[in-house]
Design a protein around this motif. Structure first.
Motif, short mmCIF file in Angstrom:
data_model
loop_
_atom_site.label_atom_id
_atom_site.label_comp_id
_atom_site.label_asym_id
_atom_site.label_seq_id
_atom_site.Cartn_x
_atom_site.Cartn_y
_atom_site.Cartn_z
N PRO A 124 0.84 -1.20 0.00
CA PRO A 124 0.00 0.00 0.00
C PRO A 124 0.87 1.25 0.00
O PRO A 124 2.09 1.18 0.17
CB PRO A 124 -0.76 -0.12 1.33
CG PRO A 124 0.20 -0.83 2.23
CD PRO A 124 0.94 -1.81 1.32
N MET A 125 0.24 2.39 -0.17
CA MET A 125 0.96 3.66 -0.06
C MET A 125 1.47 3.78 1.38
O MET A 125 0.84 3.27 2.31
CB MET A 125 0.01 4.83 -0.36
CG MET A 125 -0.47 4.88 -1.79
SD MET A 125 -1.72 6.17 -2.06
CE MET A 125 -0.71 7.64 -1.98
N ARG A 126 2.59 4.46 1.55
CA ARG A 126 3.13 4.68 2.90
C ARG A 126 2.27 5.72 3.61
O ARG A 126 2.16 6.85 3.18
CB ARG A 126 4.57 5.13 2.86
CG ARG A 126 5.06 5.44 4.26
CD ARG A 126 6.52 5.37 4.46
NE ARG A 126 7.03 4.04 4.22
CZ ARG A 126 8.29 3.79 3.88
NH1 ARG A 126 9.14 4.78 3.72
NH2 ARG A 126 8.70 2.57 3.68
N ARG A 127 1.66 5.30 4.72
CA ARG A 127 0.75 6.17 5.48
C ARG A 127 1.52 6.90 6.59
O ARG A 127 2.42 6.33 7.21
CB ARG A 127 -0.36 5.34 6.12
CG ARG A 127 -1.35 6.18 6.94
CD ARG A 127 -2.36 5.31 7.67
NE ARG A 127 -3.28 4.67 6.77
CZ ARG A 127 -4.49 5.14 6.48
NH1 ARG A 127 -4.91 6.27 7.02
NH2 ARG A 127 -5.29 4.49 5.68
N TYR A 128 1.15 8.15 6.79
CA TYR A 128 1.69 8.95 7.89
C TYR A 128 0.58 9.28 8.87
O TYR A 128 -0.60 9.31 8.50
CB TYR A 128 2.34 10.24 7.37
CG TYR A 128 3.52 9.99 6.47
CD1 TYR A 128 4.65 9.32 6.94
CD2 TYR A 128 3.52 10.42 5.16
CE1 TYR A 128 5.74 9.09 6.11
CE2 TYR A 128 4.61 10.20 4.32
CZ TYR A 128 5.72 9.52 4.81
OH TYR A 128 6.79 9.29 4.00
N ASN A 129 0.95 9.51 10.11
CA ASN A 129 0.00 9.92 11.14
C ASN A 129 -0.40 11.36 10.89
O ASN A 129 0.41 12.16 10.42
CB ASN A 129 0.63 9.80 12.53
CG ASN A 129 1.05 8.39 12.83
OD1 ASN A 129 0.26 7.47 12.74
ND2 ASN A 129 2.31 8.21 13.18
N VAL A 130 -1.64 11.70 11.26
CA VAL A 130 -2.14 13.07 11.14
C VAL A 130 -2.77 13.46 12.48
O VAL A 130 -3.62 12.73 12.99
CB VAL A 130 -3.20 13.21 10.02
CG1 VAL A 130 -3.71 14.65 9.95
CG2 VAL A 130 -2.64 12.77 8.69
N GLY A 134 -6.42 22.43 16.35
CA GLY A 134 -7.09 23.67 15.99
C GLY A 134 -7.19 23.81 14.48
O GLY A 134 -7.80 23.00 13.81
N ASN A 135 -6.52 24.82 13.94
CA ASN A 135 -6.54 25.10 12.51
C ASN A 135 -5.27 24.60 11.80
O ASN A 135 -4.95 25.08 10.72
CB ASN A 135 -6.74 26.61 12.27
CG ASN A 135 -7.34 26.88 10.91
OD1 ASN A 135 -8.11 26.09 10.39
ND2 ASN A 135 -6.98 28.01 10.33
N SER A 136 -4.57 23.66 12.42
CA SER A 136 -3.37 23.12 11.78
C SER A 136 -3.36 21.61 11.82
O SER A 136 -4.02 21.00 12.67
CB SER A 136 -2.10 23.69 12.42
OG SER A 136 -1.99 23.23 13.74
N LEU A 137 -2.64 21.03 10.89
CA LEU A 137 -2.44 19.58 10.85
C LEU A 137 -0.96 19.31 11.01
O LEU A 137 -0.13 19.96 10.37
CB LEU A 137 -2.87 18.99 9.50
CG LEU A 137 -4.32 19.07 9.08
CD1 LEU A 137 -4.50 18.41 7.71
CD2 LEU A 137 -5.22 18.40 10.09
N THR A 138 -0.63 18.34 11.84
CA THR A 138 0.76 17.88 11.96
C THR A 138 0.79 16.47 11.36
O THR A 138 0.02 15.61 11.75
CB THR A 138 1.23 17.88 13.41
OG1 THR A 138 1.13 19.20 13.92
CG2 THR A 138 2.68 17.41 13.50
#
Length: 141
Positions: A124-130, A134-138
């Motif tokens: 599969p595609m390499r998945r990253y944590n999200v 608030g108004n930002s994604l890490t």
């Protein structure tokens, strides 16, 4: 009772593994890179992510092997590396976004941006944590 507790404790300890922040999915085509990218959803470049079914491509420092594709699933976000997971790195191995799919130009295989999978493909595609703050994604591994 004492024996039961020792067996249970041993089982719990042996189930633990070291998490050094690096992806180890045994994919021979994709090297392990550290990813730690924060994006501000209020910026125009990421405005598409305000709506379910939309995605953005992120490139630059800390953006994985070939960039990161972030997708709004409607109930959260997924993030995947843009490197084709079943191809050696080459000039054609950067995925392209096509709606809710990512397409590998090398072999025209389509991968779901909900799950990162493609029917019949071994990796599969390499998945990253999200993480939403608030108004930002890490995005990280």
């Amino acid at each position: 009772m004492k024996k039961f507790l020792m067996v249970t404790l041993f089982g719990m300890l042996s189930a633990c593994n070291k998490d050094d922040g690096m992806v180890n999915d045994n994919n021979p085509y994709l090297p392990s890179y550290s990813v730690n990218k924060t994006i501000n959803l209020g910026l125009p470049a990421y405005s598409n992510l305000q709506f379910a079914g939309n995605s953005v491509f992120i490139s630059g420092a800390d953006a994985g092997i070939r960039g990161i594709i972030v997708f709004n699933t409607g109930s959260g976000f997924t993030a995947f590396d843009a490197a084709c997971p079943n191809q050696a790195l080459s000039s054609c191995s950067t995925m392209q976004i096509n709606g809710a799919m990512a397409v590998c130009p090398c072999d025209d295989k389509q991968y779901s941006l909900f799950y990162g999978t493609s029917q019949g493909m071994p990796y599969p595609m390499r998945r990253y944590n999200v993480e939403v703050n608030g108004n930002s994604l890490t995005i990280f591994n």
